[in-house]
Scaffold this active site. Structure first.
Site, PDB file in Angstrom:
ATOM      1  N   ASP A   1       0.885  -1.281  -0.027  1.00 20.42           N
ATOM      2  CA  ASP A   1      -0.057  -0.028   0.124  1.00 20.42           C
ATOM      3  C   ASP A   1       0.848   1.359  -0.033  1.00 20.42           C
ATOM      4  O   ASP A   1       0.357   2.320   0.066  1.00 20.42           O
ATOM      5  CB  ASP A   1      -0.890   0.064   1.264  1.00 20.42           C
ATOM      6  CG  ASP A   1      -0.082  -0.046   2.466  1.00 20.42           C
ATOM      7  OD1 ASP A   1       1.063   0.142   2.393  1.00 20.42           O
ATOM      8  OD2 ASP A   1      -1.064   0.062   3.813  1.00 20.42           O
TER       9      ASP A   1
ATOM     10  N   ARG B   1      10.926  26.519   4.466  1.00 23.29           N
ATOM     11  CA  ARG B   1      10.184  27.834   3.999  1.00 23.29           C
ATOM     12  C   ARG B   1       9.123  28.273   4.942  1.00 23.29           C
ATOM     13  O   ARG B   1       8.542  29.155   5.018  1.00 23.29           O
ATOM     14  CB  ARG B   1       9.760  27.809   2.405  1.00 23.29           C
ATOM     15  CG  ARG B   1      10.799  28.155   1.593  1.00 23.29           C
ATOM     16  CD  ARG B   1      10.430  27.792   0.152  1.00 23.29           C
ATOM     17  NE  ARG B   1      10.204  26.300  -0.305  1.00 23.29           N
ATOM     18  CZ  ARG B   1       9.911  25.838  -1.512  1.00 23.29           C
ATOM     19  NH1 ARG B   1      10.125  26.640  -2.420  1.00 23.29           N
ATOM     20  NH2 ARG B   1       9.636  24.552  -1.655  1.00 23.29           N
TER      21      ARG B   1
ATOM     22  N   HIS C   1      16.578  27.134   4.215  1.00 25.93           N
ATOM     23  CA  HIS C   1      16.021  28.423   3.937  1.00 25.93           C
ATOM     24  C   HIS C   1      15.969  29.516   5.049  1.00 25.93           C
ATOM     25  O   HIS C   1      16.053  30.658   4.783  1.00 25.93           O
ATOM     26  CB  HIS C   1      14.622  28.282   3.393  1.00 25.93           C
ATOM     27  CG  HIS C   1      14.045  29.271   3.116  1.00 25.93           C
ATOM     28  ND1 HIS C   1      14.171  30.135   2.073  1.00 25.93           N
ATOM     29  CD2 HIS C   1      12.757  30.102   3.556  1.00 25.93           C
ATOM     30  CE1 HIS C   1      13.514  31.047   1.836  1.00 25.93           C
ATOM     31  NE2 HIS C   1      12.482  31.097   2.750  1.00 25.93           N
TER      32      HIS C   1
ATOM     33  N   ASP D   1      15.562  37.953  -3.824  1.00 25.45           N
ATOM     34  CA  ASP D   1      14.180  38.472  -2.926  1.00 25.45           C
ATOM     35  C   ASP D   1      15.080  38.940  -1.557  1.00 25.45           C
ATOM     36  O   ASP D   1      16.269  38.743  -1.126  1.00 25.45           O
ATOM     37  CB  ASP D   1      13.318  37.331  -2.694  1.00 25.45           C
ATOM     38  CG  ASP D   1      13.966  35.882  -2.042  1.00 25.45           C
ATOM     39  OD1 ASP D   1      14.673  36.094  -1.520  1.00 25.45           O
ATOM     40  OD2 ASP D   1      13.302  34.905  -2.482  1.00 25.45           O
TER      41      ASP D   1
ATOM     42  N   LYS E   1      10.660  40.889  -4.287  1.00 21.86           N
ATOM     43  CA  LYS E   1       9.788  39.874  -5.176  1.00 21.86           C
ATOM     44  C   LYS E   1       8.438  39.740  -4.263  1.00 21.86           C
ATOM     45  O   LYS E   1       8.369  39.962  -2.972  1.00 21.86           O
ATOM     46  CB  LYS E   1      10.737  38.492  -4.849  1.00 21.86           C
ATOM     47  CG  LYS E   1       9.705  37.150  -5.247  1.00 21.86           C
ATOM     48  CD  LYS E   1      10.758  36.114  -5.424  1.00 21.86           C
ATOM     49  CE  LYS E   1      10.460  35.272  -4.193  1.00 21.86           C
ATOM     50  NZ  LYS E   1      11.111  34.114  -4.046  1.00 21.86           N
TER      51      LYS E   1
ATOM     52  N   ARG F   1       5.524  36.939  -4.203  1.00 23.22           N
ATOM     53  CA  ARG F   1       4.976  35.440  -4.535  1.00 23.22           C
ATOM     54  C   ARG F   1       3.669  35.476  -4.539  1.00 23.22           C
ATOM     55  O   ARG F   1       2.984  35.787  -3.596  1.00 23.22           O
ATOM     56  CB  ARG F   1       5.765  34.425  -3.713  1.00 23.22           C
ATOM     57  CG  ARG F   1       5.343  33.191  -4.016  1.00 23.22           C
ATOM     58  CD  ARG F   1       5.999  32.128  -3.221  1.00 23.22           C
ATOM     59  NE  ARG F   1       7.468  31.918  -3.534  1.00 23.22           N
ATOM     60  CZ  ARG F   1       7.982  31.105  -4.479  1.00 23.22           C
ATOM     61  NH1 ARG F   1       7.194  30.851  -5.524  1.00 23.22           N
ATOM     62  NH2 ARG F   1       9.171  31.211  -4.591  1.00 23.22           N
TER      63      ARG F   1
ATOM     64  N   THR G   1      11.738  32.386  -9.456  1.00 26.16           N
ATOM     65  CA  THR G   1      12.301  33.526  -8.705  1.00 26.16           C
ATOM     66  C   THR G   1      13.667  33.990  -9.463  1.00 26.16           C
ATOM     67  O   THR G   1      13.793  35.232  -9.828  1.00 26.16           O
ATOM     68  CB  THR G   1      12.972  33.093  -7.298  1.00 26.16           C
ATOM     69  OG1 THR G   1      11.727  32.826  -6.720  1.00 26.16           O
ATOM     70  CG2 THR G   1      13.754  34.309  -6.613  1.00 26.16           C
TER      71      THR G   1
HETATM   72  C1  R5P Z   1      12.276  31.453  -1.371  1.00 22.52           C
HETATM   73  O1  R5P Z   1      12.143  32.515  -0.528  1.00 22.52           O
HETATM   74  C2  R5P Z   1      13.547  30.785  -1.810  1.00 22.52           C
HETATM   75  O2  R5P Z   1      14.534  31.528  -1.061  1.00 22.52           O
HETATM   76  C3  R5P Z   1      13.720  30.730  -3.108  1.00 22.52           C
HETATM   77  O3  R5P Z   1      13.771  31.781  -3.764  1.00 22.52           O
HETATM   78  C4  R5P Z   1      12.346  30.003  -3.796  1.00 22.52           C
HETATM   79  O4  R5P Z   1      11.981  29.103  -2.963  1.00 22.52           O
HETATM   80  C5  R5P Z   1      12.865  29.745  -5.033  1.00 22.52           C
HETATM   81  O5  R5P Z   1      11.791  28.952  -5.556  1.00 22.52           O
HETATM   82  P1  R5P Z   1      11.438  29.202  -7.055  1.00 22.52           P
HETATM   83  O6  R5P Z   1      12.592  28.788  -7.754  1.00 22.52           O
HETATM   84  O7  R5P Z   1      10.158  28.137  -7.093  1.00 22.52           O
HETATM   85  O8  R5P Z   1      11.241  30.636  -7.394  1.00 22.52           O
END
Ligand code: R5P
Length: 311
Positions: free
Chosen positions: A36, A94, A128, A167, A190, A192, A224
């Site tokens: 499973d 994150r 992160h 960012d 940035k 999101r 990003t």
């Molecule tokens: C987010 O704050 C991280 O530091 C990266 O910038 C982010 O996770 C990168 O993700 P992606 O490539 O999907 O933009």
């Protein structure tokens, strides 16, 4: 106690290289599943040993997290003297706070689960969030691949190059790179909009007419980096930036994004297992020597100072 390496299924090539760096081989393990899908790992002989379970929690994230927890528990029950979770890429980092009402603080949940599984210590590379240490019951050793990556981009880098944080979360990392490279820093702000959709809003810093080095902890979808590269060019930076990130593409479509970007070169590490296909749009540097060095020092109770993320 003897230092032993146990490898999960997330990155056996990295675990093998770490073990080789320590002059040993990974402990034989069985990584079975019930029909499973339930994971059923079993470790070989580790009684009395100083065990290092190497398992990044890369995609499929949840399988790799559970396998890590079960491997740590298996080592403890098999009589290991000490178990260290070596999680080169720590997924869920994150989610170190509630971004909106109703969310979980997933990073805390995962570190608490690791502590409950019987790990004595957690070793990560460029997490992160540095808040991982504060939210974890376990001692956390946060290693950094910045020297490795900075050395990779340093060769031939023009004097006027600028290091760019794509960012606000990457500012510290960019400052570390800039200090190593002797260059200045610029920041892209940035927004999101969703997991795979980001907008670059402003560029702070002098980028006009200069080559850029975009640095980040990870490339997941590539959104990003793509947004930052476009914003830099729109603000007069030279086209074709360099890109350096510790954790390589977490989703396959990121390779497509990087390939279509006017990127001069992209450098990542092998914290996340990747196919070494010839057409891949980036160079890969291994963190195996860094991890082996850290493990050797932990085993000998020696300080990790120069290997650690600081500041
Ligand atoms: C987010 O704050 C991280 O530091 C990266 O910038 C982010 O996770 C990168 O993700 P992606 O490539 O999907 O933009």
């Amino acid at each position: 106690m003897t230092a032993r390496v146990v490898s999960g299924s997330a990155n056996p090539s990295l675990a093998g290289a770490v073990a080789a760096g320590l002059g040993t081989e990974p402990v034989p393990c069985q990584l079975d599943r019930f029909p499973d899908g339930e994971l059923r790992p079993a470790v070989g002989h580790v009684r009395g040993d100083d065990v290092y379970v190497v398992q990044p929690t890369s995609p499929p994230v949840n399988d790799h997290v559970v396998e890590l927890l079960l491997l740590v528990d298996a080592c403890r029950r098999a009589g290991a003297g000490r178990v260290t979770a070596v999680v080169p890429y720590f997924g869920y980092a994150r989610q170190d706070r509630r971004g909106r009402t109703g969310e979980a603080v997933a990073a805390r949940v995962v570190t608490a689960a690791l502590a409950a599984s019987g790990a004595h210590r957690l070793v990560v590379v460029d997490p992160h969030t540095a808040a991982l240490e504060a939210m974890s019951e376990l001692p956390v050793e946060m290693l950094t691949a910045a020297p490795l990556l900075a050395a990779e981009v340093a060769a031939g880098l023009p004097e006027e190059a600028v290091v760019v944080a794509p960012d606000l979360g990457a500012v510290k990392l960019a400052e570390r790179f800039a200090a190593r490279l002797g260059r200045s820093v610029a920041v892209v702000s940035k927004l999101r909009l969703s997991g795979a959709d980001v907008r670059a809003q402003r560029v702070v810093g002098d980028v006009a007419g200069r080559p850029a080095v975009i640095v980040d902890d990870m490339i997941s979808t590539g959104a990003t980096v793509e947004a930052a590269a476009a914003a830099l060019v729109a603000h007069g930076a030279l086209p074709e930036p360099l890109v350096a990130a510790t954790h390589g593409p977490l989703v396959p479509s990121a390779e497509v994004v990087l390939r279509r970007l006017p990127v001069h070169a992209a450098v990542i590490t092998d914290t996340v297992m990747a196919d070494p296909g010839p057409g891949r749009p980036f160079r890969v540097r291994s963190v195996a020597p860094l991890l082996a060095d850290a493990i050797r020092r932990l085993h000998d109770d020696r300080p990790l100072d120069d290997l650690l993320l600081r500041g």
